[in-house]
Design an enzyme around this catalytic site. Structure first.
Site, PDB file in Angstrom:
ATOM      1  N   GLY A 129       0.882  -1.089  -0.107  1.00 25.18           N
ATOM      2  CA  GLY A 129      -0.117   0.005   0.099  1.00 25.18           C
ATOM      3  C   GLY A 129       1.091   1.109   0.076  1.00 25.18           C
ATOM      4  CE1 TYR A 130       5.477   1.218   0.790  1.00 24.58           C
ATOM      5  CE2 TYR A 130       7.025   1.943  -0.855  1.00 24.58           C
ATOM      6  CZ  TYR A 130       6.949   1.228   0.341  1.00 24.58           C
ATOM      7  OH  TYR A 130       8.082   0.951   1.041  1.00 24.58           O
ATOM      8  CB  SER A 131       0.494   3.950  -5.704  1.00 28.45           C
ATOM      9  OG  SER A 131       1.637   3.526  -6.000  1.00 28.45           O
ATOM     10  CD  GLU A 246       9.001  -2.103  -6.415  1.00 31.81           C
ATOM     11  OE1 GLU A 246       9.359  -1.513  -5.421  1.00 31.81           O
ATOM     12  OE2 GLU A 246       7.879  -2.407  -7.028  1.00 31.81           O
ATOM     13  CD  GLU A 389       7.736   9.053 -19.000  1.00 32.60           C
ATOM     14  OE1 GLU A 389       7.365   8.349 -18.025  1.00 32.60           O
ATOM     15  OE2 GLU A 389       7.386   9.001 -20.161  1.00 32.60           O
TER      16      GLU A 389
END
Ligand SMILES: Cc1cc2nc3c(=O)[nH]c(=O)nc-3n(C[C@H](O)[C@H](O)[C@H](O)COP(=O)(O)OP(=O)(O)OC[C@H]3O[C@@H](n4cnc5c(N)ncnc54)[C@H](O)[C@@H]3O)c2cc1C
Length: 402
Positions: A129-131, A246, A389
């Protein structure tokens, strides 16, 4: 490209091959062939996890004291490579490769004793649960709030693109515990069971028809203070360490070679006396050979990384970014070629995922089952794990110094 392996490594490789030949059953292979997502899903993951766990091989990079097999980086590379060549299911990274090492580094003795064995056994299935809807690349701007209330944090907010949240029974998440100071300074790292009151998991079905990711909502979720990892407001340090795990040395070249082999076989197939696509399209042949050459380069680079890690050297930010960029783009190009080789069969998705419906009779040959979904799914490869990017920004900073 065959690596130069020591006699010990060759014996190890043979042991891995014998294990895979015995344990990767036709049923598991067939189930895996129908997967289009990044990681093996639900039941397939659980089944393969249990087999690797029984063998003591589920956590190749973990130290022996926590239940790892004690392999060298080169042995880990060989194992991952053989698994890729054998088309073994890909175990999700969120628990064993991300949260596990973080707990080893930052967890309390109680957290290590409780979570690590359950992560190993597969009893706990983790999601990340990061983003959040407005906080992806700019993760430090996250807004999910946790307010201390006695022995608990009360959490409100939402996470998005949460891979396998619908399978997971635990989540590690970043929350804002103070709005003061720099955005990075007010973040904490928490652990929650997914069946706690106040959590809702809402599916996001992707363009490929896969249900791989979700949006997760928190409404008055209570997380015990004992589930804080590291210090309160020091979660950014923990989060960054996890992202390093990761990105750690993957083995994609063998999987890409297999995909290109499939594209070639599909293109070579002749139907009803027609000239094969392979024979009739020199441009396709040229692009496939070009890609095979580039994947050989990746293969070499991945072996160099394994050798560097074996020698105790870190690979550094620039190498990690170049590998991420290379792997994600080669993957996309390989799926494009496969789809091109399929021609009209590219419209068919025999799993019903693209709207044909589960009861629709299969259209086209077996090899048309997943390439379309894989092609669509791989569009996300240049977004997740640090976008195209963002990787270029890292290279501009680290290599060019701007
Ligand atoms: C399939 C999939 C699975 C995922 N799984 C998980 C998961 O399990 N857990 C989790 O927490 N997250 C997960 N994510 C989220 C992923 O980490 C984010 O999508 C990613 O970080 C990009 O964030 P964003 O989607 O908010 O896009 P944004 O950050 O809004 O980016 C939008 C565009 O702007 C560009 N951009 C952004 N910042 C810059 C900049 N500084 N300079 C130049 N260009 C820029 C990006 O490259 C992109 O093209 C997953 C995403 C996908 C697609």
């Amino acid at each position: 490209m065959e690596p130069t392996l020591s006699p010990t490594d060759l014996a190890f490789r043979d042991e891995v091959r014998a294990f895979l030949a015995a344990k990767l059953t036709p049923e598991l292979r067939a189930a895996n062939a129908r997967q289009a997502g990044v990681f093996a899903e639900g039941e397939l993951n659980r089944a393969w996890h249990a087999i690797l766990y029984a063998q003591g091989w589920i956590a190749p990079s973990w130290p022996v004291e926590h239940g790892g097999p004690g392999w060298t980086p080169m042995q880990r590379h060989i194992f991952a490579d053989e698994c890729a060549k054998a088309d073994a299911p890909v175990i999700p990274a969120m628990g064993l490769q991300m949260c596990g090492p973080v707990l080893m580094a930052y967890g309390t003795p109680e957290q290590k004793a409780f979570f690590l064995p359950r992560m190993l056994s597969g009893e706990h299935y983790w999601c990340q649960g990061y983003s959040e809807p407005q906080s992806g690349s700019d993760l430090a701007s996250l807004k999910t709030r946790a307010v201390r209330d006695g022995d608990h944090y009360v959490v409100d907010g939402t996470k998005i693109w949460t891979t396998h949240a619908h399978f997971a029974n635990w989540m590690f998440l970043l929350v804002r515990t103070t709005a003061e100071g720099k955005p990075q300074a007010g973040i904490s790292f928490l652990l929650t069971p997914m069946d706690a009151p106040g959590i809702t998991v809402q599916p996001i079905v992707s363009i490929s028809g896969e249900h791989e990711v979700n949006q997760v909502f928190f409404d008055g979720l209570r997380i015990p203070v004992g589930n804080l990892v590291g210090e309160e407001n020091q979660g950014w340090t923990v989060a960054k360490a996890l992202l390093e795990f990761e990105r750690g040395g993957g083995v994609m070249a063998s999987r890409l070679f297999k995909m290109l082999g499939q594209a070639r076989r599909i293109a070579e197939t002749e139907e009803a006396g027609e000239t094969s696509f392979w024979a009739s399209s020199p441009d396709f042949r040229r692009r496939l050979l070009q890609l095979e050459t580039e994947v050989s380069g990746l293969d070499y680079a991945e072996r160099q990384v394994a050798a560097q890690l074996s020698a105790g050297r870190d690979i550094g930010d620039a190498t990690a970014s170049v590998l991420k960029l290379t792997v994600s783009q080669l993957l996309q190009r390989a799926t494009e070629l496969t789809l091109e080789a399929l021609g009209d069969y590219g419209r068919a998705d025999q799993r019903g995922a693209l709207g044909y419906g589960a009861n629709t009779p299969p259209i086209g040959p077996d090899y048309a089952i997943t390439p379309t979904a894989k092609y669509l799914n791989s569009r996300a490869a240049t977004i997740y794990g640090g976008s195209y990017e963002v990787q270029h920004n890292i290279l501009a900073r680290v290599v060019l110094g701007i």
